[in-house]
Scaffold this motif. Sequence first.
Motif, short mmCIF file in Angstrom:
data_model
loop_
_atom_site.label_atom_id
_atom_site.label_comp_id
_atom_site.label_asym_id
_atom_site.label_seq_id
_atom_site.Cartn_x
_atom_site.Cartn_y
_atom_site.Cartn_z
N SER A 169 0.90 -1.16 0.00
CA SER A 169 0.00 0.00 0.00
C SER A 169 0.94 1.21 0.00
O SER A 169 1.14 1.86 1.01
N ASP A 172 -0.35 7.45 -1.20
CA ASP A 172 -1.63 8.12 -1.38
C ASP A 172 -1.51 8.93 -2.67
O ASP A 172 -0.53 9.68 -2.84
N ASN A 198 -2.81 3.33 -2.08
CA ASN A 198 -3.68 2.90 -0.98
C ASN A 198 -5.04 2.41 -1.48
O ASN A 198 -5.55 1.39 -1.02
N LEU A 221 5.10 1.10 2.64
CA LEU A 221 4.54 2.46 2.65
C LEU A 221 5.64 3.46 2.33
O LEU A 221 6.76 3.36 2.84
N ASN A 226 2.97 8.91 1.91
CA ASN A 226 1.95 8.12 2.60
C ASN A 226 2.12 8.33 4.10
O ASN A 226 3.11 8.90 4.56
N ALA A 231 -3.05 5.16 5.31
CA ALA A 231 -3.14 3.85 4.63
C ALA A 231 -4.19 2.98 5.31
O ALA A 231 -5.04 2.37 4.66
N VAL A 254 -0.48 -2.23 9.79
CA VAL A 254 0.42 -1.55 8.86
C VAL A 254 1.84 -1.83 9.35
O VAL A 254 2.16 -1.60 10.52
#
Length: 267
Positions: A169, A172, A198, A221, A226, A231, A254
């Motif tokens: 992920s 963003d 994400n 990440l 991010n 996330a 995460v």
Amino acid sequence: MKFISLGSGSSGNCYLLQSGETSIMLDAGISMRLLKKYLKDFDISLENDVAAVFVTHDHADHIKSVGSIACEYGKTIYATRLVHEGIACNRCLKITVPANCMAYLEKGTTVEVGNFRITSFDVPHDSHDCVGYVVEADGVRFCLITDVGHVTDTIREQVGLANYLVLESNHDVNMLLMGKYSPYLKERISGDEGHLNNEQAAMLLAEYATPQLRHVWLCHLSEENNHPVLARKTAEAVLRQHGIIPGVDFGLDVLKRKSPSEFYTLS
Ligand SMILES: [Zn+2]
Ligand SMILES: [Zn+2]
């Protein structure tokens, strides 16, 4: 089976799985100094307990220590032929993997190490080659999918089959767009051979996770583009829209970029 993340993201990726007396490592992208320190903290001996390293792809954040692990400890480094070629010509690596420690993986073919059955599958990314891994042992199916440019049918299928899943992920979309990276880098990261954002990770989970999925760890990440809270919130919001409640239907964590996770027991 047990699982630890020793680092996740552009500063170094390294995951460890343990079953019975045997441990295997997925990627070794953190420094030898940190690797030795973290393993010692978990009472794991690189020399005696770790049987082999399985590499996803030949970017420095995944291979930093493979040469040292092979040269100093004689461990076998499993990777596809193209990834081995990429490792051999990667200038970030001070020590390369000697030929007698290279083992060539064929995607879709299963390798057995101790109790583990390890199978690699194709993942689109801008390295020489890139694979995800399915690791089966103790009746559990663990899956690692990282450094993913776009979601493929193979990836959807693997998400649908997993009991435990480590899934990229990376960024963003808005943070990347508004951030200070160069236009070239922004395009590379968000492109078809770059990294999963994400929303893409969240949608993949929402649409393909099954009731047999027990825990998901979001990984890799971006530090710049991010935030762990963002996330997680993105994943939670998308999952809830699809009637899936994280923490009830499956666990969601995460992974930290620069420090180890807890030692998870997967059962
Ligand atoms: Zn990476
Ligand atoms: Zn990469």
